[in-house]
Design a protein around this motif. Structure first.
Motif, mmCIF file in Angstrom:
data_model
loop_
_atom_site.group_PDB
_atom_site.id
_atom_site.type_symbol
_atom_site.label_atom_id
_atom_site.label_comp_id
_atom_site.label_asym_id
_atom_site.label_seq_id
_atom_site.Cartn_x
_atom_site.Cartn_y
_atom_site.Cartn_z
ATOM 1 N N ARG A 299 0.826 -1.201 0.000
ATOM 2 C CA ARG A 299 0.000 0.000 0.000
ATOM 3 C C ARG A 299 0.860 1.251 0.000
ATOM 4 O O ARG A 299 0.570 2.226 -0.702
ATOM 5 C CB ARG A 299 -0.912 -0.015 1.236
ATOM 6 N N ASN B 238 -8.119 -0.671 -2.249
ATOM 7 C CA ASN B 238 -7.379 -0.408 -1.035
ATOM 8 C C ASN B 238 -7.777 -1.472 -0.013
ATOM 9 O O ASN B 238 -8.935 -1.532 0.420
ATOM 10 C CB ASN B 238 -7.704 0.992 -0.499
ATOM 11 N N TYR B 239 -6.841 -2.328 0.357
ATOM 12 C CA TYR B 239 -7.156 -3.449 1.246
ATOM 13 C C TYR B 239 -7.751 -2.975 2.564
ATOM 14 O O TYR B 239 -8.718 -3.579 3.063
ATOM 15 C CB TYR B 239 -5.897 -4.278 1.503
#
Length: 503
Positions: A250, A464-465
């Protein structure tokens, strides 16, 4: 014509399909299930692609399942190891015996009156048709066309006297030892093939129209190796490595988007460090910003080692024409070749090419927006599992599978038989679910079939995790955007597939 019924029918026995089945079991969703797989083995992409050196392009802490730790120390695993991992996961959870192999889904129709899907399949061996019915349909085929890769027509290719092959249809037993090989392309497949084939070939040339950002990672995770030597159990090692790598993925993506100039210099400096000062950086300096296209990763710098050894080289140019003995470039240079590999990309399709209908009306996936990146608006009891384009595929696939299982358990408890996401006009947008930030060729080609995303949650695709974890794992199932209902019609119990377990 044979007809079988289950509560949940999963199309595809690759990473996503096996994840979906395992989560049904883990969440005790109270449903019978079956898996249809058109190939003869488990693994999906990892059973299809057999070209030399095939490996993951995401680290295995995140490419493996959250619920079943990857116990190896390789950062990027070989295709055979990934296929074995998926197969062993299916066996451990008892999924394998509920897969019907060699079945290609041709069309699927939802009947509102009956409250179920009817899925027509074709036996890939005999050509015979079968009918499967289910209450809930999970499409886990990814978004690639498994029959045809993207392969442009090259001028004069019919004159070429050597072997022309696409990685998606790699011939068994193709011998490249002592041969001159040209790999056309610069993506993950090309940079995997070049060092692998260079070990035995006379020479390998990577012919690219434009460069790609490439970064090198160690072959093995240094921290993981150290912790194993210290006797730390595999579970904590996996959890630590997974959390760390999710954060690193990320952070890398965010830095590339917010500080592209800085990250461009960092990435190019990494290439110089691997190849030395004499490198011609024109072959490794893309015209686009980092993460406008997916970054390519090489384990242990294997590509750079092959280039430094002289066994491989990079040429940046366009193909003018093929000749009997090789390829002539626009510059006039001719590259001799015995084998040309067209690593030119993949085609995109949804539902494995199956035709989707609701009450007999065709579903055009491009006309629908995705609810939480998992369900199509206006289409009852259908889930589509799509992984990330800017991180490990499995991170999103696992979250989606877990959400589907929890949704089904919720419906079972409340007595609901169907659920339909409903988007308002203000929730719709023209942007593809893949987003507009990536410029890769397959992204552009897939725009014609990919579902859309909306302008706000829960229709906006975040990629976006951390955001998706909140939306899919931690948020309540009940949502004003979901319409739950009950249908009186139900499949008689005697029609249910005997071998399908209740989970």
């Amino acid at each position: 014509m044979e007809q079988r019924h289950v509560d949940v029918l999963i199309i595809g026995a690759g990473l996503s399909g096996i994840s979906a089945a395992c989560h049904l079991i883990r969440e005790n969703a109270g449903r019978t299930y079956a898996v249809l797989e058109r190939r003869t083995g488990i693994g999906g992409t990892w059973d299809l692609f057999r070209y030399p050196g095939i490996r993951s392009d995401s680290d295995m802490y995140t490419f493996g399942y959250r619920f079943r730790p990857w116990t190896g120390t390789k950062i990027l695993a070989d295709g055979t190891d990934i296929r074995r991992y998926v197969q062993e996961t299916a066996e451990e959870y008892g999924v394998t015996e509920h897969i019907r192999f060699g079945r290609r889904a041709v069309r699927a129709n939802w009947s509102s009156d009956e409250g179920r899907w009817t899925v027509e399949t074709r036996d890939e061996t005999t050509g015979e048709s079968e009918v499967h019915t289910c209450a809930f349909l999970v499409n886990a085929t990814g978004y690639y066309d498994y029959d045809h890769g993207h392969r442009p027509d090259f001028p004069g290719e019919e004159r070429f006297g050597g072997t022309l092959v696409h990685p998606q249809q790699w011939p068994e037993g193709l011998d490249h030892r002592g041969k001159r090989v040209v790999v056309v392309g610069s993506g993950a497949t090309a940079i995997t093939l070049v060092p692998s084939m260079a070990e035995d070939a006379a020479h390998v040339t990577m012919l690219q129209r434009s460069p790609t950002y490439i970064m090198s990672l160690p072959r093995h995770d240094p921290l993981g190796v150290l912790l194993r030597k210290l006797g730390v159990p595999a579970g904590p090692v996996h959890r630590l490595g997974r959390s760390r790598n999710i954060a690193l993925q990320r952070a890398l993506y965010a830095l590339c988007r917010t500080a592209p100039g800085v990250m461009r210099r960092v990435l190019l400096a990494g290439v110089r460090a691997q190849l030395g000062k004499s490198v011609d950086m024109r072959h490794f300096t893309p015209s686009y910003k980092p993460w406008d296209q997916r970054l390519c990763v090489v384990p242990g710098g294997d590509l750079f080692k092959a280039l430094k050894s002289g066994r491989a080289s990079v040429v940046t140019d366009h193909i003018d024409t093929f000749t009997e003995n090789g390829i002539v470039l626009r510059s006039g240079e001719e590259i001799p070749a015995d084998i040309v590999v067209t690593a030119t990309g993949l085609r995109v399709q949804i539902a494995g090419g199956a035709e989707l209908r609701v009450d007999g009306r065709p579903v055009t996936t491009r006309d629908h927006v995705l609810y939480k990146g998992v369900m199509l608006d206006g289409v009852p009891n259908l889930a589509v599992i799509l992984g990330y384009t800017n991180a490990s595929w499995t991170l999103k696939a696992d979250l989606a599978s877990e959400y589907i299982a929890k949704l089904l358990a919720h419906m079972e408890r409340r007595g609901f038989t169907h659920v339909t996401p409903v988007a308002g006009d203000a929730d719709r947008a023209a942007e593809s679910a893949m987003g507009d930030s990536l410029t890769s060729g397959y992204i552009a080609r897939g725009d014609a079939v990919m579902p859309r995303q909306g302008t706000r949650a829960p229709w906006r695709i975040r990629n976006n995790y951390y955001s998706d974890r909140r939306a899919l794992r931690r948020s309540p199932i009940d949502d004003p955007a979901l319409r739950f209902g009950r249908t009186d019609a139900a499949a008689p119990r005697e029609d249910r597939q005997d071998s399908a377990p209740v989970v």
